[in-house]
Each structure stands twice: as structure tokens, then as C-alpha cells.
Write an enzyme that holds these catalytic residues in place. Structure first.
Site, mmCIF file in Angstrom:
data_model
loop_
_atom_site.group_PDB
_atom_site.id
_atom_site.type_symbol
_atom_site.label_atom_id
_atom_site.label_comp_id
_atom_site.label_asym_id
_atom_site.label_seq_id
_atom_site.Cartn_x
_atom_site.Cartn_y
_atom_site.Cartn_z
ATOM 1 C CE1 TYR A 200 5.880 7.306 3.703
ATOM 2 C CE2 TYR A 200 4.834 6.131 4.142
ATOM 3 C CZ TYR A 200 4.614 7.825 3.562
ATOM 4 O OH TYR A 200 3.665 8.514 3.516
ATOM 5 C CD GLN A 202 0.458 5.857 5.174
ATOM 6 O OE1 GLN A 202 1.486 7.000 4.427
ATOM 7 N NE2 GLN A 202 -0.252 5.310 4.586
ATOM 8 C CB THR A 203 0.204 0.339 6.090
ATOM 9 O OG1 THR A 203 1.203 -0.405 6.579
ATOM 10 C CG2 THR A 203 -0.291 1.106 5.616
ATOM 11 N N GLY A 242 7.681 -1.738 3.549
ATOM 12 C CA GLY A 242 9.175 -2.591 2.970
ATOM 13 C C GLY A 242 10.923 -2.328 3.405
ATOM 14 C CB THR A 487 -3.588 -4.100 -2.319
ATOM 15 O OG1 THR A 487 -4.908 -4.711 -2.490
ATOM 16 C CG2 THR A 487 -4.401 -3.391 0.172
ATOM 17 C CD GLU A 489 1.357 5.095 -1.825
ATOM 18 O OE1 GLU A 489 0.540 5.863 -2.025
ATOM 19 O OE2 GLU A 489 1.665 5.036 -1.799
#
Lengths: 729, 729
Positions: A200, A202-203, A242, A487, A489
């Protein structure tokens, strides 16, 4: 472990048929026996039958007996409630209990899942160890034909973060939630069989909290009917996902959708990252691991990754199009699926985080409580046993509120699960009315429980004294692996500000007939709450649920109202919000604490079977509430909800409650039903046999492979021999 | 680092003669340049002179320029005080500044002291790395003929815990303090030249806090004129001593002195542990390392050890006999050296711990402050720059009190140094009158500062968002290496109870004409303080030192008096002390906070040169005090020292103070004068060039040695290919 016998004198060994052991040694105290004396209460001597034995017999007997002795039996005997029934309450239902119990034993009994060597491994060995366990777990899941829930349990009891967590926890749900039926049919079967492994993404390096500020672009190319995924800057590099660094073959990548120069905001795209043949990154893609993280093993078992795209093309149908679509012509259109769905997903994810908080905190509390009963310091007169540290009020005042918090978080987590189902049902009926409140509530509870849990684990570590600093205590790992929850979510402070915004909106609409819903319903009684003064006159008054609840409601309401009043003094509301942010955070915390307290109280209004079970929970509920009241006394006093005398009565009552918990403490942590494997702590062993096992564990460190350490010849010997001047270092 | 150029388009690069850089790129943003845009304020454009360059030129120019660009220059320009003068204040004196500055640069510039690879090493490699550095440091110390103070500085700037810390910090001082002249003449020259390496073997597996409960015995054998050192039990095994596990040749061992069956309590003995030839443990001695500890590198560089003696014999003259002796005939006698000396040593050790607290906290604050200025999140409108997180009030409200605490602890540490010298002078003149107060005071300050520092480091880590969780942020290591300070040299709660005992004694003697001394002198005004009500009317009133001081004095006095009154209700005082322990701890904290506040205020009564320096310190002093007042508002309100309105004025003033610190924040952390080597943090880099360096650092992880990770073939490929069923895992 090999036991040394310190003397060949004849010893008298005495043990009971009840599994406790007591020794009478002539002058010489055998280490193990002496430890036993430390643990077992001498008052049990009536059970003891005597047997003579020689040193040699002792040696043989020891190994056999050691594992069957329960050094905490005398603590367990003190419990005033039915532990087995409490286990059901903790698990949520008999079915949940049996599931967890069965799967946790399955993992604990399988040597392939051994984890006590983790902290000594270098990064590469540790990572390889994780890959093996993940593959083995998947193999077992298939062999045993475990269902989804069982498989999830198995992965969590393996207790080692892995790429599979993201595959099952983020990649699959993203496709389920945001993919069209067609996309789900194409991708999910591959993912379910792990023919592809997803993460996933995203960041970004420069963008964590601010998802709307992501820089990665997905530009539609109408000529080829493709999106071009690209990282225009260094700070737009995907960073942290991750499973990305070394393993994932695919990712859901979040990027700004650009069509004809117009920016349509952040959307998700399924992107293949690595070849399914040789596992090499595809053309235009740079991937790596972002390096070591906090803790010895902890999240270093995970390949959190960095990812850069240099104009990578994917077909148009790999944009997740359930909510919005891009047509062949490059038109951006919305489906009739409500956008609010994304909030439903958030409620679900955060609900799980709250449940995880109660698990993590209860593990730490279990370790600290058991070791506090084993450990003795001071208080010995005439050479007798020292005092168990759990009997010290300072220890109780730090430990028991955490025990109470673990239970409190468990029940609020259970309620959040219900809330998520309720919200989902409503969403399906196009009822969005409760969504903002549910969103604010879960955001706030995520923040509250994760902060308290991270701090609580570290407090439990300190409560174990120096030995808590050893990895074999399990607590350093537990802390390091847990603390990112503060930190990810949503940063905890950012989330509280979101709650505060919702509260300010609620307060501002109070006059308008917009009735506050759900957890803000108490705000409807704001006029009454502004007049409230606690009528507590004696310490026991603080045991009444309504007394506690009203005080918490009044405090929360007044803090919100005070913030709203102060905000109204600013001509620019946004400037006011920034300026008063710290006060707003405090008001949000007060509101969230009220939620946890009220859900605990609601739980106790239900029928709870089992001898003494409800009584224990009532004590814990009071401890949780009064501990918060004591900790935030300034709030309660400055808002005038209570007076100083009432505050001091609350402290007095708190001390009484600690005394009530004391005999039940060990049983209350036994009710979590954790295996020694899952706890991963010598200090927290079920049988309390701490010191011999701590001693035994030390010798496993790689440094003990040789008596003289590597480096001695080059560095230490020249130093001792005064020959350093000419040494090459 | 290699920079990729993302396009061969011609770019325009523009840079200034003032060392700041600004780019104008045609459509393509180069990652590095874009980062620069993030850091530098665009308002500096007036300094810019233009130069045309091609992609190729850029590539060459970049590497050269990158290290000379100060991305935080615009922050440094905002400072309203003389940073160089503040550096002197922080260091204590110009001489101290120059010493630290010189030695820290010496270490930082020597590649042999590189430490950025530490966290990826396995235990053995890490330990060997430490041995090399320790040997190399010793070699350099001798080559450069550094004096004791310089050598100490060098070791601390190497910043890697090692056996040498215990040799110099505990073994040598123990002999100096407790050895007779004869013993000092024999052992110290060997230790000074490191012909022997020593450690300090006090704590045992079952005995940490309770030194009087140690079980190791040293039995005098009059036949041979020897002591027999022995561990009668497993729990008596020496456990934790640093340097013991693998390196020390000698130890000062604490054991119960037994003569003719009589126990004379715990004494120190010099015991050789390992052969000076082959380094093997001597006969009857078992030694090993106790295993992994919290953190990646942290204290795993140290061989904390376990030690067991099986009737090991040492000559009688190896008992440390300065205070008490055993004669040839086995008589136990005291010399005329006062036993109180040991308290003097404690004052010294704890004084150093307080000084170390200010160092550790300031390192964390420096990292978090610089990165808070670099990092931007949210607040961007029309695609411009996002807001620096340091501009958010929530960030300020968490960060600036820690900045103020670092300075507060620095000054109270400085004062403790003076106190130690004063106590020593008095001891030499047989004046023990101030000793109990000095002992209580240092115990309390050790507890207060180490707890606040450990929590503060972790808070700084959270203030850095997700990236604080990376080891390359330096913060996980800083936390893990610091946090044992809360436990060693006295558990922090146990120490506060000691302070409370002293306070209760002081209160009980108030009527008796026994005037309270030193930091408890305010107790003499107890009647006045019990009547005190703050007369604060407006927010600025809280800036007056006397107003703050009186409020803190009144709060501390009333909490102590309240405890004393509650204690008097118990018929058994000891039982009362146990029952009220949590309140007593709170009272002790209030007293200790008063000490820190008052010493900060005293510091500001001195002449402090340098433009704006004193003004900044005044702001920090107010922040420290008002932050504590806000945090412990319940204390101040429930004791009636202030009213809710005054509490809210304090919060208002606190917000104003944060705004005053904001422009000076970077300069205030620059004043610590830490090298990038010592900070060991990419987030805290002096030049603020965070993101490119973070990106660069990631690739150094061993996992990135290969694109396809070790374990892929065995575990991942069979999974993807659905061939796991037959795999051997």
C-alpha cells in the site's frame, strides 16, 4: 539448563504433592531451591511431605520438576473470581476465546515459530527468518484449511511483522473497497492465492500526515489509453510502505490524477512493481529498503520501502474506479457509489487499531504484573523474605491503572466494532447522518488508546526495574514494535485536532436544533452540565457510576464550551484554531476519555456471568475513571466540576481500590490467556520461574559463543601489554 | 550520492553568493533543487545572481555545492541574540566551550570514529567495533597527550558505550574513594595505564535497588589470611556490571563481609577475574554476557555481565579498607575516616547524571527543533509551500518546554557541581551538617531530570513524525541508550521516596528550632506559605520571578505539610508511609521542581553578557516554570495557591512566550554546539539538508546489498508459483 550442585554434602529435599517445592538444605542453599523459597509462601508447609534425597537425586529430579512447578500458584489461589469466565469476557465470546486459544497454542507448540533468538540476528538474517516464517505460516494455513479469521489469528500469534500484514491488511482491502466488480474479479483471486503480493504505497518522503499534499502524479495519456506514473521530485518518493522494499510484486499506489493538465486530486492505482519471473523491478522503477528502525527485531523484520517511478505506464483500467472513473476519452466522472465509503473504511481500520491497543497494553501489563509478584526488594527484617514489589503502593499506583486501561480499551474496542457495523449498515441504506460523529469518535479513540498504550508499555518496562531493559524481558520489543501506532493512520495530535474541530462544530450548532448524536449526545444537556457541581461527600460516593459519568461529562462539556468561547474572540476563526490548538487538544482528550469511561460503564450494565467477574470489572472501571480524574485533576478543578476536597476523596478511594485489586492481580492478567510464546518474556512467564530462566537465556547470546571475544587479540591485548603505540587499529 | 538528472532539457540554475540556492527549472523539478525550494524562503531572491548552466554542469556543481548550502540560514538570520555568547553560557565558561569544541571536532573529523553503520551490525560485529574504537581512542589520547578532562571529553564524544566507561567512571573512583593509600599506590598506576581493566560488580540477579540485600559473601579465613568470595545462590549472581562480561580483568566486587559467622554488611573487594596472559576466567569464576538489551546498537556495545564465584580466594589486603578494616586476627575495626564519605561520592555521581541529562535532552531537542523547521505539512494554499511544522502551536507546546527543560537542567547541573565541591570542602573539615540535605537534593534531581529526559527524548522522536522511527534519525538510539538512567544509580521512584522521607523529617522538626537548610530553607517560612494566595491579575504578572517562585514554594510546602498531616493519622508511621507513598512521591516531585525553577532564576540574577542572551534565558525560564504549572495545575489549584483564572492566565502567557521563542529556536539549539557526528541524526543536520541525505542513507542498509533478497528463492518464489506444498521450510 545444567544445574551445578554446589556441594556434595547430603541435602534434604522436600516437595509436596501439590506441585510446590520447598527445600531444607544443610547450610548450602541451592540456587534453584533458594529461588523457590523466594517465590513460594512458607505458609504452605502443611501440604508438604518429606522425602530424603541425595545431591545426585536432586540433579535428576530438578529438570523433571522445574517445568511443572507453578511459582505463582499462591497468587492464583488468592483470586476472588472465576478466571475462566473472565477469559470469555476478555475474548468477547466463548467462540472467540476458543478460536484464540486453539490458534495460539498451535503457534506456540510449533518450533518453527520460535522467536527467542530474533534480537541477536543481523538485519539480513532477521529478514530471511521472517520470510521463512511467513511462508511456513501460509503453508500451514493451507494444510489446515484455516478460514480467513483463523488465518488472521495465526499470523498475529506468529508475532513478527511481515509483508503479509500489508498484503492482507491493506492491499486486499483497498481493492475490495475501491475496486470495481471487474477489478475485484481480476485481482482478488490472484491476491487470495498469493500469486501476487501487494503493498500500500501512500506516504512519501516529504508527505505523511497530509495525504492531499502527495506529489506523485498519474497523468492520463489519451493517445495510448494509459496512465503515466511519475515522481517529479525527491520528496515525492514513496517512503515507508511495508512489504515494498524487497518483496511486493504489486502495489496500490496513490497519486494525483492529472488529465489534460487538470489535477483531480489523489487516487489509487494498481501498479506492478517487480517481474513475476525474476523478481527484478520493472523498467523505470527504483525500489529499496529504507533502513533500520527502532528496536532490535521489531519492525526490522519488515521491508519498509522507498519507491520511485520514472514515467511508468499502466493501462487505464488499473485505476481503482469504484467511486470515480476516467473514461477512454479522458473524462473524469463519478459513479453513484458514495464517496463517504472511504470514511467507513477509516472507521474499520481505526477500530482494529483500538483493539490492537488493548492487546499490546495487556501483554505489557501481564509481564509487569507477574514479575512484580515474583520480584522482591527491601522490607526484609531478620533475614526473611523481602517484600513482593507488587505490594508497594507506588508500584500499584502505576501498574493497576494500566491493568484497568487494558480492560477499558478492550471494551471500547468491542463497542467500536459494533459502531463500524452500524455505520456500514447505514451507508448501505444511504444514511450518512452518523458518519461524521463516528469518524471523529474513532479518530479520537485511536489517538487516545495508542498514546496511552505506548506510554503504558514503557511504564511497564520501568516497573520491571533493570531487567526490563533486557530483550529477554520482551518489553523493549513490545515497545518498539508498538510505538509507530501513534504515528501511522493519522498522527495522534493531528487526529485530536480533528476531534476538536468536530466538537467546536457541535457546540456552535447547539442552539440550532441540530441535536448532537452518538458520543456527543451529552452535549444536548450542556446547560445542565454548565451548572453541575459534584455532590460527592465521602470517598465511596466515587464508586457510583453516575457520579463519575456526570463529572466526566461536565468536565468535557465545559472544556469544549470554554474553547468555543475563546475561539469566538478571534476575527479569523482559523487563526484562532491555530492559536488555541493546545487547549483544543486538551478538550478533545477530555471528550475521548469520557467515551472510554462511559463505554466501560455501559458494559457493566450488561449481564456478566461468572463468580465475582462483574465485581472485578466494576473495581477496574472505577480505577480507570478515578485514575484519569487524579491525573487530570487540574481540568476538573479549574472547570469547577469538583472541589479540592472531592479530588482528595477520589485519591483516597483509588488507594482502597488498589487494595481490592491486589489479590486478584495475577488472575486478572491470566484472563488474557496469553501463551508464554506469545508473551515472549522471561519476566512474564506463566510459572513465574524467572531467575533460573533469565540466567539460562543469557548464555545464548552470540557473544557467549567464545570465552575470549573476537577482537581481544587485536584491541585489548595490546592495550593491556602497553603495545598500542604500534598497533594498527 | 549520485544525482539522477531527470531530463536532458536545458535547465537554468541560479545561485547566490551568500550560499543559498534557488532554482528555476523548465517544467522539470530536480529533486535536490525542489528540496531546496522547500527549505529556503523565496523572499531571499534579492541576493540572487543568475548563471546559466546545462544538465551536465548541474551534475558537477551539485556535489560541490550541496555541502556548503545552509538550508536553515533563513532561520538563523531570525535570531535576536548572540549565539556565540550563548554557547559560552551553555558550556559553562569560555574554557569549557573551547575544550568541548576542540575535542568534538577532533572526534568528528576522524573517520575511525564513524558511527552511522552501527545499527545494522550483529551483536559480535558491534562489540568488536566498540573494542576497536576504545583501543583507538586510548591510542589517540596517549599520542595527543590529552589530560584527564580532555580524555573524558574524547570518550564521551566517541558516543559509544564501552567497558572503558566503567573502568574510568566506577572502578578507578571506587579505589580512589575507598582504598587506603597503600591500595591506591598499588592499583591505581596499573589502572591509569590500563594494564588492568576494571569494572564495578555490585548489583545481583535478585538485588538491584536494595544494596543492603546483596547475597554474595566474602568470608574471612584466618588460617590463610584470605577472603573467600562466594555466591551461595543463583539470585546472588552478579548481574548487569558493564565491562564485566567479556573484557574486565579485575572488578571491585561488593559482598557481605563475614567474620567468624558474623555478618558485617556489604563491603568492596578488589578481585582479579581473568588471567592477564590468556584472558581466561580464573579458577572458580564463571563469567558471561547477559544478552541483548533495548535498542539497535545502544548498550549492546557494552558487555554487561554475569559473574559467579565458587569459593574464590583473595588476599586480605584486597578488601577496600579506607573506612573499615579487617585485621590479621580477624578483628573488624573502623578507621577515623568518616563513613559519610560514601554520600559525598553519591552526590558526585548523581551530579554527573544530571549534567548528562541536559546533554541527552538537548541533543534530542536539537534534532526535533531543526527538523521541525525543515519539515512542512499542511497549510498550503494555491500549491505554495506548506507550513513549517515548527509554526504549529501544538508542536511548540510540546517542543519548547523541552528546549526550556534542557537549559533548566543545564543550570541546575552546574549548581550541583558547586554543591558537590561545597560538600567535599565541608567533609574535609568534618562538617556533616549539610550532607543529608545535599543527599536528598541530588537524589531528587537525579530522579526528576532523568525521567523528564527519557520522556522528552521519546517526545522529540514523536515530534519528528514517522521519520523519527528510523535509526538514521538518531532518536531511537538516543532513547535506548539514555533510558537506563531512570533505573541505575537508584530507581527514580525509590529516590523520590527518599526525598519524601527527608521532607517529612524536615516538616516534623519545623517547630523544634532545627532550621531547614539549603534547598529546604523555604520551609522555614511555612506559616507564611500556608497563607499564600497568588496575586496574579494579568498574564504578564506570571513573568515576574518572585511571583512564580512563591507559587512553587507554596505548592511544595503545602503538599509536604498535607502529607505530614495525613501520616500523623497512622499509629504505625511506617505503615502510613507505605500507604501514602504515591502522595509522598508527588510532594517530592513538587519540591524538586521548585529547586530547578529556583536555580534557573538564581542563574538569571547573575551578570550574563552577550546581546539578547539574558533575555532569551528569561523567556526559557518562564516557559519552564509555567509549563510545569500547567502540567501540574491540579496541585496548584487543590492546594489553593492559585485560582482557575490565574491558571488560565498562565496558559495565555505560555502561548505568548512560545511566540517569542519561535524566531530564536534554531539559534537556541545551535548554542549547544553539537557536531553532526555527535548528533548522529540526519533529521538534525546542521545544514537542514534532510531529504536527499535520508534518501542516500537508506541505500546503505545491508538489505539493499542485493536487489533480490536472500531467502527469495526458498520462501517467496514457491509461494508465488503455488509450489509451497512440497517446499521444505
Amino acid at each position: 539448563m545444567k544445574y551445578e550442585i554446589f556441594s556434595s554434602d547430603s541435602n534434604v529435599i522436600t516437595f509436596s504433592s501439590f506441585g510446590t517445592l520447598k527445600t531444607q538444605l544443610n547450610h548450602i542453599k541451592h540456587p534453584l531451591f533458594y529461588s523457590n523459597c523466594c517465590y513460594c509462601n512458607t505458609t504452605q508447609s502443611s501440604f508438604i511431605t518429606e522425602t530424603k534425597a541425595t545431591s545426585c537425586d536432586i540433579r535428576k529430579t530438578l529438570a523433571r520438576m522445574e517445568d511443572s512447578i507453578d511459582h505463582l500458584a499462591f497468587e492464583r489461589n488468592k483470586a476472588q473470581f472465576d478466571v475462566d469466565e473472565m477469559k470469555i469476557v476478555w475474548a468477547g465470546s466463548r467462540q472467540d476465546f476458543e478460536l484464540s486459544d486453539r490458534i495460539s497454542r498451535l503457534v506456540a507448540s510449533d518450533p518453527a515459530f520460535r522467536k527467542d533468538d530474533r534480537t541477536t540476528l543481523g538485519r539480513k538474517e532477521l529478514f530471511k527468518n521472517t520470510l521463512r516464517k511467513a511462508a511456513y505460516a501460509w503453508k500451514r494455513i493451507n494444510e489446515l484449511r484455516l478460514n480467513e479469521q483463523e488465518a488472521y489469528k495465526l499470523r498475529s500469534f506468529v508475532d513478527q511483522p511481515a509483508f503479509t500484514d500489508l498484503h492482507w491488511g491493506m492491499f486486499v482491502p483497498a481493492i475490495q473497497g475501491q475496486g470495481t466488480d471487474e477489478q475485484q474479479q481480476k485481482w482478488l483471486p490472484l491476491a487470495y492465492r498469493m500469486q501476487i503480493i501487494g503493498c500500500y504505497a501512500q506516504t512519501e518522503l516529504g508527505h505523511g500526515s497530509n495525504v492531499q499534499g502527495l506529489e506523485t502524479t498519474a497523468t492520463f495519456d489519451p493517445k495510448t489509453d494509459e496512465f503515466v506514473i511519475h515522481n517529479p521530485t525527491l520528496t515525492s518518493s514513496k517512503w515507508w510502505p511495508g512489504g515494498l522494499g524487497k518483496i511486493s510484486t504489486h502495489a496500490v499506489v496513490y497519486a494525483r490524477l492529472i488529465i489534460g493538465g487538470e489535477d483531480h486530486g489523489v487516487h489509487g492505482f494498481i501498479v506492478q512493481l517487480r517481474s513475476l519471473d525474476d523478481h527484478l523491478p520493472l523498467s523505470g522503477i527504483t525500489i529499496g529498503d529504507i533502513g533500520m528502525k527502532f528496536g532490535n527485531a521489531a519492525y526490522n523484520t519488515m521491508d519498509n520501502g522507498v519507491l520511485r517511478f520514472d514515467h511508468v505506464r499502466i493501462p487505464r483500467n488499473q485505476m481503482l474506479m469504484r467511486v470515480s472513473q476516467v473514461t477512454r476519452e479522458g473524462k473524469y466522472v463519478h459513479s453513484n457509489v458514495p464517496r463517504q465509503l472511504v470514511y467507513g473504511t477509516m472507521v474499520n481500520v481505526r477500530q482494529k487499531i483500538v483493539a490492537d491497543a488493548s492487546v499490546a497494553l495487556s501483554r505489557a501489563v501481564c509481564i509487569a504484573t507477574r514479575y512484580s509478584a515474583v520480584r522482591r526488594q527491601f522490607g526484609s527484617h531478620n533475614g526473611g523474605l523481602e517484600t513482593q514489589v507488587i505490594d508497594y503502593k507506588t508500584q500499584q499506583a502505576r501498574l493497576f491503572p494500566l491493568l484497568a486501561s487494558a480492560y477499558a480499551f478492550r471494551f471500547v474496542g468491542e463497542w467500536l466494532k459494533w459502531l463500524y457495523m452500524d455505520v456500514t449498515k447505514r451507508l448501505q441504506a444511504n444514511d450518512f447522518s452518523t458518519l461524521p460523529e463516528a469518524h471523529a469518535c474513532t479518530a479520537g479513540l485511536k489517538s487516545l488508546t495508542t498514546t496511552a498504550t505506548a506510554d503504558g508499555i514503557e511504564e511497564c518496562r520501568k516497573l520491571c526495574g533493570g531487567h526490563g531493559y533486557l530483550c529477554s524481558s520482551g518489553l523493549p520489543e513490545l515497545f518498539a514494535v508498538y510505538v509507530p501506532a501513534c504515528t501511522y493512520e493519522g498522527d495522534n495530535i493531528v487526529l485530536l485536532l480533528q476531534v476538536a474541530r468536530y466538537l467546536m462544530k457541535t457546540v456552535s450548532q447547539l442552539g440550532s436544533g441540530n441535536k448532537p448524536v452518538g458520543t456527543t449526545a451529552y452535549m444536548a444537556r450542556v446547560e445542565q452540565l454548565m451548572q453541575y457541581h459534584s455532590d460527592v461527600k465521602k470517598a465511596e460516593d466515587w464508586l457510583k457510576p453516575n457520579v463519575v459519568l456526570e463529572a466526566f461529562e461536565a468536565r468535557a462539556a465545559r472544556m469544549s464550551v470554554a474553547c468555543a468561547q475563546n475561539l469566538s474572540k478571534f476575527t479569523n476563526p482559523e487563526e484562532g484554531f491555530q492559536e488555541l490548538a493546545a487547549d483544543l487538544v486538551d478538550a478533545a482528550v477530555a471528550h475521548c476519555q469520557l467515551i472510554v469511561v462511559s463505554k466501560f460503564i455501559e458494559k457493566l450494565q450488561q449481564d456478566i456471568p461468572g463468580k465475582g467477574v462483574k465485581k472485578q470489572l466494576e473495581v477496574l472501571c472505577s480505577i480507570y475513571a478515578l485514575f484519569l480524574l487524579h491525573k487530570h485533576l487540574g481540568d476538573f478543578l479549574s472547570t469547577g466540576c469538583i472541589n479540592p476536597k472531592q479530588g482528595s476523596l477520589a485519591s483516597e478511594q483509588l488507594r482502597n481500590l488498589y487494595s481490592q485489586v491486589r489479590p486478584n492481580a495475577i488472575a486478572l492478567v491470566d484472563a488474557f490467556n496469553y501463551t508464554d510464546h506469545y508473551l515472549g518474556s522471561i519476566l512474564g512467564r506463566y510459572d513465574g520461574n524467572v531467575y533460573p530462566k533469565l540466567y539460562e537465556e543469557a548464555w545464548k547470546d552470540p557473544l557467549n559463543d567464545s570465552v575470549v571475544p573476537d577482537g581481544f587479540k587485536e584491541y585489548i591485548q595490546p592495550m593491556l601489554k602497553q603495545q598500542l603505540r604500534n598497533a594498527r587499529l
